[in-house]
Design a protein around this motif. Structure first.
Motif, mmCIF file in Angstrom:
data_model
loop_
_atom_site.group_PDB
_atom_site.id
_atom_site.type_symbol
_atom_site.label_atom_id
_atom_site.label_comp_id
_atom_site.label_asym_id
_atom_site.label_seq_id
_atom_site.Cartn_x
_atom_site.Cartn_y
_atom_site.Cartn_z
ATOM 1 N N UNK A 223 0.828 -1.213 0.000
ATOM 2 C CA UNK A 223 0.000 0.000 0.000
ATOM 3 C C UNK A 223 0.862 1.262 0.000
ATOM 4 N N UNK A 224 1.968 1.225 0.724
ATOM 5 C CA UNK A 224 2.863 2.380 0.742
ATOM 6 C C UNK A 224 3.507 2.571 -0.624
ATOM 7 N N UNK A 225 3.857 1.463 -1.279
ATOM 8 C CA UNK A 225 4.415 1.551 -2.634
ATOM 9 C C UNK A 225 3.411 2.198 -3.588
ATOM 10 N N UNK A 226 2.137 1.860 -3.433
ATOM 11 C CA UNK A 226 1.104 2.476 -4.270
ATOM 12 C C UNK A 226 1.005 3.977 -4.000
ATOM 13 N N UNK A 227 1.120 4.369 -2.750
ATOM 14 C CA UNK A 227 1.120 5.793 -2.405
ATOM 15 C C UNK A 227 2.281 6.509 -3.080
ATOM 16 N N UNK A 228 3.458 5.885 -3.056
ATOM 17 C CA UNK A 228 4.650 6.481 -3.655
ATOM 18 C C UNK A 228 4.497 6.590 -5.167
#
Length: 412
Positions: A223-228
């Motif tokens: 999910x953090x990768x998607x935010x980035x």
């Protein structure tokens, strides 16, 4: 005996929830089964959750889903005297009057106090359970209260707000203690608020996925990768997708594979991309699509139309339209399947974007009446949209307009 639960349950909580990357999920699943049969109610409770799918336990463990068995185990955990089992049965709507009569507790309040004591002493799963009691309003039934318990609507609303906000602190404790689901509920609480009682606080949600990623939760790394990615930080996003994928978060394999297939931020490597997509199957439809396409093209893997059709069909059956053109081509040309113009047309007519290959194949199908009533006019219209390509020109050369009436007919 463990500090809060049996040794078996404490080890299972550690490997199944607090540190999901140990790779010991299946081992703990088997031990929970044995402990449940031996009368450990907490083991029955955790085992039930393991059988309820990704909303209750990390999918990377590969546990089977069995709602009927989970329901039976949840009732069993209550009868065996599991306090967390009672609260989770209440939360899932599985706590019947029969269960209440059979549980070895005088009241739901007694059950709550048992779990609360463990939460106060620092047990993360119990902190998560207590957080859910407030988050989902289960405190109403536990305390035996409803609107009629209060002198006014406003007094009732104040009571609700006073209790609901308690979830925040408990979720933070559980989240930092290893229960990533508590982070999910925190994000929901901040993003959505709670009806008209608690307003949304989206600023507070910022950083939750980052914190979860840094704590080592694979789902939050994804999910953090998607935010980035959304922030345009593709290289950092790829780094977190790699971490998540290596830890067992299958959805991240799609993004790692795509980066290597397209050479975005990394050297182009279609062979490695194919391996990434293979790792993401069967859970990820995107991986099925991309690997299926590579199988058609013979890029990164040996050309294999049958495997390509199988993969693309699986993704299509799960709702993806991405591979429609490939599937249309397969049935049009007999690649990996028997030639079937009816099926080819069914796939191709579902393509909603401009595609020259699609126009060409539909043009041929209608103009020649392949598996459908001949309609030269419709076929020519498709062929004219298919671009200045040799096969289209050759096919169009077979038809002409009549001098009178302007009807499209086949040349003799």
């Amino acid at each position: 005996m463990g500090r809060f639960f049996s040794d078996v349950v404490e080890q299972a909580l550690k490997d199944i929830y607090y540190d999901v990357t140990t790779g010991r999920g299946q081992e703990n699943f088997r031990r929970l089964e044995q402990a449940s049969m031996a009368g450990d109610g907490d083991a029955s409770c955790i085992l039930a959750r393991c059988l309820c799918g990704y909303q209750y336990v990390w999918s990377g463990h590969g546990f089977p889903e069995d709602d009927d068995r989970a329901e039976s185990l949840m009732h069993k955990s209550v009868e065996q005297g599991s306090a967390i089992g009672v609260l989770l049965a209440l939360r899932s709507g599985e706590l019947s009057d029969t269960d209440k009569a059979r549980m070895p507790f005088a009241s739901l309040k007694e059950v709550f106090d048992v779990v609360l004591e463990k939460a106060d002493q620092g047990e993360p799963f119990c902190q998560y359970v207590i957080g859910n009691v407030y988050f989902w309003w289960d405190f109403l039934e536990i305390e035996g209260k409803d609107r009629d318990s209060f002198s006014s609507v406003e007094a009732f609303r104040e009571y609700l707000k006073e209790n609901i906000v308690k979830c925040e602190d408990w979720f933070w404790k559980a989240f930092q203690g290893g229960v990533y689901y508590a982070g999910n509920n925190l994000n929901r609480y901040y993003q959505q608020g709670d009806e008209d009682l608690i307003p949304p606080q989206p600023k507070k949600a910022e950083g939750i996925w980052k914190m979860g990623a840094e704590l080592g939760y694979p789902t939050h790394q994804y999910l953090y990768a998607k935010e980035l990615e959304e922030a345009g930080k593709s290289e950092e996003a790829l780094m977190w997708h790699k971490k998540a994928a290596d830890s067992g978060e299958r959805d991240s394999w799609f993004y790692v594979g795509l980066a290597y297939e397209e050479g975005k931020g990394v050297p182009k490597d279609e062979h490695y991309a194919a391996q990434c997509y293979e790792n993401g199957i069967p859970d990820n439809g995107g991986c099925c699509n991309r690997l299926g396409a590579l199988c058609f093209q013979g890029k990164g893997v040996a050309q294999d139309y049958k495997k390509g059709v199988d993969l693309l069909t699986k993704a299509y059956d799960e709702g993806s339209k991405w591979g429609l053109v490939y599937l249309g081509k397969a049935y049009f040309n007999g690649w990996g399947v028997e030639k079937d113009y009816v099926k080819a047309r069914e796939f191709l007519e579902k393509v909603t974007w401009s595609n020259l290959d699609t126009y060409y194949m539909l043009g041929v199908i209608y103009a020649q009446g392949l598996g459908v009533a001949e309609d030269i006019k419709k076929g020519v219209e498709y062929l004219q949209k298919s671009g200045n390509r040799p096969d289209s020109k050759e096919e169009l050369s077979k038809y002409k307009k009549t001098l009178f009436g302007g009807k499209w007919v086949r040349k003799k």
